[in-house]
Motif scaffolding. Sequence first.
Motif, PDB file in Angstrom:
ATOM      1  N   GLU A 211       0.842  -1.204   0.000  1.00 43.62           N
ATOM      2  CA  GLU A 211       0.000   0.000   0.000  1.00 43.62           C
ATOM      3  C   GLU A 211       0.878   1.255   0.000  1.00 43.62           C
ATOM      4  OE1 GLU A 211      -2.451   0.378   3.463  1.00 43.62           O
ATOM      5  OE2 GLU A 211      -3.361   2.218   2.716  1.00 43.62           O
ATOM      6  N   MET A 213       4.005   1.446  -0.942  1.00 43.71           N
ATOM      7  CA  MET A 213       4.722   1.510  -2.229  1.00 43.71           C
ATOM      8  C   MET A 213       3.848   2.199  -3.265  1.00 43.71           C
ATOM      9  SD  MET A 213       6.451  -2.191  -2.626  1.00 43.71           S
ATOM     10  CE  MET A 213       8.146  -2.249  -3.089  1.00 43.71           C
ATOM     11  N   ARG A 214       2.573   1.835  -3.295  1.00 42.66           N
ATOM     12  CA  ARG A 214       1.651   2.450  -4.267  1.00 42.66           C
ATOM     13  C   ARG A 214       1.498   3.938  -3.978  1.00 42.66           C
ATOM     14  NH1 ARG A 214      -3.569   0.895  -4.027  1.00 42.66           N
ATOM     15  NH2 ARG A 214      -3.892   1.517  -6.176  1.00 42.66           N
ATOM     16  N   LEU A 215       1.406   4.280  -2.678  1.00 38.93           N
ATOM     17  CA  LEU A 215       1.186   5.683  -2.308  1.00 38.93           C
ATOM     18  C   LEU A 215       2.379   6.573  -2.648  1.00 38.93           C
ATOM     19  CD1 LEU A 215      -0.656   5.250   1.101  1.00 38.93           C
ATOM     20  CD2 LEU A 215      -1.614   6.170  -0.998  1.00 38.93           C
ATOM     21  N   SER A 219       5.746   2.125  -9.464  1.00 39.33           N
ATOM     22  CA  SER A 219       4.953   1.510 -10.538  1.00 39.33           C
ATOM     23  C   SER A 219       4.637   0.064 -10.178  1.00 39.33           C
ATOM     24  CB  SER A 219       5.711   1.573 -11.854  1.00 39.33           C
ATOM     25  OG  SER A 219       6.837   0.743 -11.783  1.00 39.33           O
ATOM     26  N   ASN A 220       3.576  -0.452 -10.770  1.00 37.83           N
ATOM     27  CA  ASN A 220       3.157  -1.829 -10.463  1.00 37.83           C
ATOM     28  C   ASN A 220       4.273  -2.830 -10.741  1.00 37.83           C
ATOM     29  OD1 ASN A 220       0.652  -1.099  -9.594  1.00 37.83           O
ATOM     30  ND2 ASN A 220      -0.346  -1.417 -11.564  1.00 37.83           N
ATOM     31  N   LYS A 303      -4.673  -4.011  -7.530  1.00 40.33           N
ATOM     32  CA  LYS A 303      -5.819  -3.415  -8.237  1.00 40.33           C
ATOM     33  C   LYS A 303      -5.501  -3.232  -9.717  1.00 40.33           C
ATOM     34  CE  LYS A 303      -7.751  -0.620  -4.466  1.00 40.33           C
ATOM     35  NZ  LYS A 303      -8.080   0.739  -4.093  1.00 40.33           N
ATOM     36  N   ILE A 304      -4.920  -4.249 -10.334  1.00 31.68           N
ATOM     37  CA  ILE A 304      -4.582  -4.087 -11.757  1.00 31.68           C
ATOM     38  C   ILE A 304      -5.827  -4.364 -12.590  1.00 31.68           C
ATOM     39  CG2 ILE A 304      -3.150  -4.956 -13.646  1.00 31.68           C
ATOM     40  CD1 ILE A 304      -1.033  -5.576 -11.522  1.00 31.68           C
TER      41      ILE A 304
ATOM     42  N   ASN B  73      -5.384   2.514 -13.869  1.00 34.51           N
ATOM     43  CA  ASN B  73      -4.756   2.030 -12.629  1.00 34.51           C
ATOM     44  C   ASN B  73      -3.245   1.870 -12.786  1.00 34.51           C
ATOM     45  OD1 ASN B  73      -6.988   1.855 -10.950  1.00 34.51           O
ATOM     46  ND2 ASN B  73      -7.561  -0.149 -11.750  1.00 34.51           N
ATOM     47  N   SER B  74      -2.847   1.365 -13.948  1.00 28.20           N
ATOM     48  CA  SER B  74      -1.418   1.114 -14.160  1.00 28.20           C
ATOM     49  C   SER B  74      -0.610   2.406 -14.311  1.00 28.20           C
ATOM     50  CB  SER B  74      -1.228   0.233 -15.389  1.00 28.20           C
ATOM     51  OG  SER B  74      -1.800   0.851 -16.517  1.00 28.20           O
ATOM     52  N   TYR B  77       0.786   5.679 -10.682  1.00 25.47           N
ATOM     53  CA  TYR B  77       2.073   6.046 -10.069  1.00 25.47           C
ATOM     54  C   TYR B  77       2.629   7.364 -10.621  1.00 25.47           C
ATOM     55  CZ  TYR B  77       4.645   4.332 -14.183  1.00 25.47           C
ATOM     56  OH  TYR B  77       5.147   4.161 -15.438  1.00 25.47           O
ATOM     57  N   ARG B  80       1.075   9.973  -8.526  1.00 24.94           N
ATOM     58  CA  ARG B  80       1.557   9.899  -7.134  1.00 24.94           C
ATOM     59  C   ARG B  80       2.973  10.452  -6.983  1.00 24.94           C
ATOM     60  NH1 ARG B  80      -1.612   5.112  -4.966  1.00 24.94           N
ATOM     61  NH2 ARG B  80      -3.698   5.882  -5.333  1.00 24.94           N
ATOM     62  N   ARG B  81       3.752  10.385  -8.044  1.00 21.40           N
ATOM     63  CA  ARG B  81       5.124  10.903  -7.964  1.00 21.40           C
ATOM     64  C   ARG B  81       5.142  12.419  -7.869  1.00 21.40           C
ATOM     65  NH1 ARG B  81       8.427   6.820 -12.030  1.00 21.40           N
ATOM     66  NH2 ARG B  81       8.120   5.003 -10.714  1.00 21.40           N
ATOM     67  N   ILE B  85       1.969  12.402   0.452  1.00 23.50           N
ATOM     68  CA  ILE B  85       0.761  12.142   1.237  1.00 23.50           C
ATOM     69  C   ILE B  85       1.141  11.847   2.685  1.00 23.50           C
ATOM     70  CG2 ILE B  85      -1.441  10.895   1.289  1.00 23.50           C
ATOM     71  CD1 ILE B  85      -0.728   9.895  -1.579  1.00 23.50           C
ATOM     72  N   PHE B  87      -0.509  10.751   6.442  1.00 29.77           N
ATOM     73  CA  PHE B  87      -1.714  10.149   7.020  1.00 29.77           C
ATOM     74  C   PHE B  87      -1.739  10.304   8.533  1.00 29.77           C
ATOM     75  CE2 PHE B  87      -0.819   7.880   3.129  1.00 29.77           C
ATOM     76  CZ  PHE B  87      -2.057   7.890   2.500  1.00 29.77           C
ATOM     77  N   PHE B 104      12.485   4.971   0.789  1.00 30.67           N
ATOM     78  CA  PHE B 104      11.664   3.907   0.186  1.00 30.67           C
ATOM     79  C   PHE B 104      11.180   4.230  -1.232  1.00 30.67           C
ATOM     80  CE2 PHE B 104       7.717   1.256   0.188  1.00 30.67           C
ATOM     81  CZ  PHE B 104       8.335   0.049   0.397  1.00 30.67           C
ATOM     82  N   ASN B 108      12.893   3.155  -5.557  1.00 33.13           N
ATOM     83  CA  ASN B 108      12.170   2.530  -6.665  1.00 33.13           C
ATOM     84  C   ASN B 108      12.120   3.407  -7.910  1.00 33.13           C
ATOM     85  OD1 ASN B 108      11.550   0.071  -5.351  1.00 33.13           O
ATOM     86  ND2 ASN B 108      10.058   1.172  -4.132  1.00 33.13           N
TER      87      ASN B 108
END
Lengths: 304, 236
Positions: A211, A213-215, A219-220, A303-304, B73-74, B77, B80-81, B85, B87, B104, B108
């Motif tokens: 989660e 990593m996605r935030l 990339s997937n 969620k792909i 969805n793909s 990212y 998001r870059r 965010i 929380f 982190f 990537n």
Amino acid sequence: MKAIRIFSRNIANAVKSIFRNFSLSIASIICTTITLVIVSLAIIFSANVNNFTHDIENTLTIIAFIDKTATEDDINSIRSKILAIKNVKGDELIYKDKETIKEETMKNTEESSSLYSIMESWTEETNPLESEFIISVKNVEDLGKTAETLKNIDKVSNVKYSEDVVDNMIPLFNVVEKVTIVIIIGLIVVTTFLICNTIKLTIFARKNEIEIMRLVGTSNFTIKLPFVIEGLFLGMIGSLIPILATIWGYIFAFDKLEGHLFTNYIRMITPIPFVFYTSIALLIIGSLVGMFGSYITVRKYLKI
Amino acid sequence: MKFIDIKNCYKVYKNGVTAIADLSLSIEKGEFVFVTGASGCGKSTLVKLLYREEKPTKGQVMVGGINVAKLYNSRVYKLRRKLGIVFQDFKLLPKLTVYENVAFGLENLGLKSNIIKSRVIKALDRVGLKEKTRSFPNELSGGEQQRVCIARAIVNEPKLLICDEPTGNLDPKTSKEIIKVINSINKDMGTTVVMVTHDKDIVNSMKKRVITLENGVLTSDSKKGGYTADESHKNI
């Protein structure tokens, strides 16, 4: 360069992750080890049955006896008719005339026996034996059909082959071989399922990581990569014990049983290079199943 | 220059609940905006639309030139870059050190180690945690953990910082420190900040733009600041 950096970091992260999630990693490795040991046994069994079947198949031949009245031309005609049959291995066709057969039989008979003296008294004219063609076939399952074709050739007086072996043993071995292949495939599916479940637990425990990593904009592909590499490593480590057990266990069993199973008829496959091929197969199965298990499990969380 | 542009946006969940109804608003680049309202008024849904955790049912949501509604969805990212965010529950990885948590996201992206190191140290310095790089999250106080979370959010120098109740779990004194850090990021780095909060004192003390939602509808948009949400029906 960027791709190499991402890849090398992911390899390092995968190794770290195996140690940081040590108990779950051990669970995956044990699961892989147990199932691969069973897969290894199935491979060894199947390969040996296959080997034994081929051994028997290679000894099966048809003998076609030639009528005593056949002339040299008739024999040549029979030879060309035999060679015209598709199932016949042309280069392995052997012809023995009755005198050769007599001499060979006498060689294998004790000189003091009455049979020897009787045979010795035969001249070329009085020799009651029949000349013969010894025929090897390409497909043993069609041995019966080939024998029937041979019977119909003019001047062939009789045809003999091991009907019992062909009719009973060969179909049985074929079934055994097919069943073991099905068992191996089944075991690989079960292994995949078990590893998937274990990896599912690992990944479920790390769903926060995915989660986050996605935030942070990963990339997937990059999210999947360390898990897939981790799966690969777990599969490879899991296949180590089965590989060692296969190499040591098979060589030990071969030596103990002196290369034969139950009777002298059933020859075991020579350990080298057989154990190495089996080991490579186990390594590939372990690695692929680990990678595939990780991949399909991590996809669910993306969620792909 | 508009950084966020929302037009006639609706968000209806599968269970039939309308979280956002006919919302239109825009936020300029470099602005600091509070989003307030009672629980269940749609605040969190609004920020989730901004970072594309949710897709609008109808209408348009543009963030930094990206149409969130049409984003696959793909491809999320890529959006998001551009964002950071923060929380309420920090979302730090307990098995990674402070340094690793902040690094982190950058790791990537395939950046060189020395660039990652300098950016992480800079971000940790900005939130005042340069000395805690080797600590693990459970060795830090709540305020420190939230500062790590902020450092992780700003390490990529985002255009937009989304804060979803960042002080919700913190005491008033620590909350003020956190707000001070976020405010300095807004001022010094020119980062647009959208902060969801319930904290009246913080909103009133900051004199920033305040957007108030009620049942998914925009009821107030005060440029002068001040807490206007009616929380009399707030579920506690």
